[in-house]
Design a protein around this motif. Structure first.
Motif, PDB file in Angstrom:
ATOM      1  N   ALA A  85      20.148 -10.657  38.184  1.00 19.10           N
ATOM      2  CA  ALA A  85      19.838  -9.412  38.890  1.00 19.10           C
ATOM      3  C   ALA A  85      20.022  -8.218  37.964  1.00 19.10           C
ATOM      4  O   ALA A  85      19.178  -7.319  37.900  1.00 19.10           O
ATOM      5  CB  ALA A  85      20.715  -9.272  40.130  1.00 19.10           C
ATOM      6  N   MET A  86      21.132  -8.198  37.226  1.00 15.92           N
ATOM      7  CA  MET A  86      21.362  -7.105  36.286  1.00 15.92           C
ATOM      8  C   MET A  86      20.318  -7.121  35.174  1.00 15.92           C
ATOM      9  O   MET A  86      19.799  -6.073  34.770  1.00 15.92           O
ATOM     10  CB  MET A  86      22.773  -7.211  35.701  1.00 15.92           C
ATOM     11  N   GLY A 139      17.872  -4.514  43.711  1.00 14.77           N
ATOM     12  CA  GLY A 139      18.173  -3.165  43.251  1.00 14.77           C
ATOM     13  C   GLY A 139      18.878  -2.299  44.270  1.00 14.77           C
ATOM     14  O   GLY A 139      18.914  -1.066  44.120  1.00 14.77           O
ATOM     15  N   ALA A 191      22.154  -6.488  44.791  1.00 15.08           N
ATOM     16  CA  ALA A 191      21.701  -6.155  43.439  1.00 15.08           C
ATOM     17  C   ALA A 191      20.417  -6.898  43.095  1.00 15.08           C
ATOM     18  O   ALA A 191      19.640  -6.450  42.249  1.00 15.08           O
ATOM     19  CB  ALA A 191      22.790  -6.506  42.420  1.00 15.08           C
ATOM     20  N   LEU A 192      20.185  -8.030  43.754  1.00 18.65           N
ATOM     21  CA  LEU A 192      18.979  -8.817  43.498  1.00 18.65           C
ATOM     22  C   LEU A 192      17.715  -8.014  43.783  1.00 18.65           C
ATOM     23  O   LEU A 192      16.649  -8.298  43.218  1.00 18.65           O
ATOM     24  CB  LEU A 192      18.990 -10.095  44.344  1.00 18.65           C
ATOM     25  N   ARG A 245      17.222  -8.207  35.237  1.00 17.96           N
ATOM     26  CA  ARG A 245      15.934  -7.693  35.680  1.00 17.96           C
ATOM     27  C   ARG A 245      15.951  -6.167  35.742  1.00 17.96           C
ATOM     28  O   ARG A 245      14.961  -5.506  35.404  1.00 17.96           O
ATOM     29  CB  ARG A 245      15.569  -8.284  37.042  1.00 17.96           C
ATOM     30  N   GLY A 246      17.088  -5.600  36.157  1.00 21.99           N
ATOM     31  CA  GLY A 246      17.201  -4.143  36.182  1.00 21.99           C
ATOM     32  C   GLY A 246      17.088  -3.554  34.795  1.00 21.99           C
ATOM     33  O   GLY A 246      16.389  -2.551  34.587  1.00 21.99           O
ATOM     34  N   SER A 263      21.147  -1.927  38.992  1.00 24.50           N
ATOM     35  CA  SER A 263      20.998  -2.785  40.165  1.00 24.50           C
ATOM     36  C   SER A 263      21.573  -2.160  41.433  1.00 24.50           C
ATOM     37  O   SER A 263      21.754  -2.845  42.432  1.00 24.50           O
ATOM     38  CB  SER A 263      21.648  -4.153  39.923  1.00 24.50           C
TER      39      SER A 263
END
Length: 274
Positions: free
Chosen positions: A22-23, A130, A127-128, A25-26, A157
């Motif tokens: 998740a982080m 954002g 967070a997945l 991808r951000g 995120s």
């Protein structure tokens, strides 16, 4: 986010699972250059494999031997003890270490990595998409500039808040780290109640999902406190008041939630001693 876009320097992410992914991808979405982003994960998941294939980052199954400006630890707490000794080649005395491993204290990390700038962070699963929130604590070696760098990275995120005492991270874990599960269970219970009233299961779940999600978004966007938003929905002697008389009773949702959150906090404290 501009701090991420302008670059935190060379960044090493250890662990590309749900939270690490998740982080990641951000950071990719906000323009962190592929040459500055290296991920260590022996078994990359589907999302991570796609980013690797697109050339959006560098990947290896072991820790590189070159130094990094930031190292983010996103591995399961039970493997932290095995991972930390392998990080030495990637560290300089100035390297900022950010850990999102639940229950592992800064002292635990410093016992292997030595005294250095360390931020302990507790994100949550929204967070997945954002929309997470991360609670953070920084040790005294984290300078204002490093704190800003950590906040910029973690805010990719979602929202970021800071606590003044590391012990408060256990409470953050209990409220927001574990909190999404409470909300998901509330949604399950609301849907089950609708089904018990005779609604079709799919309809009951659709109503529950959208009600919980919409109420959450309203709380974020409205300047009014949740208590006032609750009062706005509640007519005297109406249907909502009848339900709240049950939920707000002495043995209702408030005491039950305090009991649940206390149990989560106490378990977080136990994990920090393992």
């Amino acid at each position: 986010m501009s701090a991420v876009s302008s670059g935190p320097g060379r960044l090493l992410l250890v662990g590309g699972g749900n939270m690490g992914g998740a982080m990641l991808r951000g950071w990719v979405d906000f323009g962190l250059p592929a040459d500055d982003l290296h991920v260590v994960d022996p078994q990359p998941g589907e999302a991570l494999r796609a980013l690797i294939a697109e050339g959006r980052l560098r990947h290896s199954t072991t820790v590189p031997t070159s130094p990094f400006d930031v190292v983010v630890l996103a591995v399961k707490p039970q493997v932290m003890g095995d991972i930390l000794p392998n990080l030495a080649p990637a560290l300089t005395p100035e390297t900022l270490v950010i850990s999102v491993a639940a229950g592992k204290t800064i002292a635990f990390i410093a016992a292997t990595l030595g005294e250095r700038p360390i931020v302990r962070a507790m994100p949550n699963t929204p967070a997945l998409i954002g929309r997470g929130i991360t609670g953070c604590f920084a040790n005294p070696l984290v300078t204002p500039a490093l704190r800003d760098k950590a906040e910029a990275l973690l805010s990719a995120s979602g929202a970021v808040v800071w606590v003044e005492a590391e012990a408060d991270i256990d409470a953050v874990t209990a409220v927001s780290g574990s909190g999404p599960a409470y909300v998901f269970h509330l949604t399950e219970a609301l849907a089950a109640a609708g089904e018990a009233m005779g609604l079709a299961p799919d309809l009951a779940m659709t109503l529950a999902r959208h009600t919980v999600a919409g109420a959450g978004e309203l709380m974020i966007q409205s300047p009014e406190a949740p208590a006032q938003l609750r009062r706005n929905v509640t007519s005297p002697n109406g249907t909502t008041q009848a339900a709240l008389d049950v939920l707000m009773a002495e043995d209702g949702l408030g005491p039950l939630m305090r009991h649940a959150v206390t149990a989560a906090r106490d378990r977080a404290r136990e994990l920090s001693k393992d």
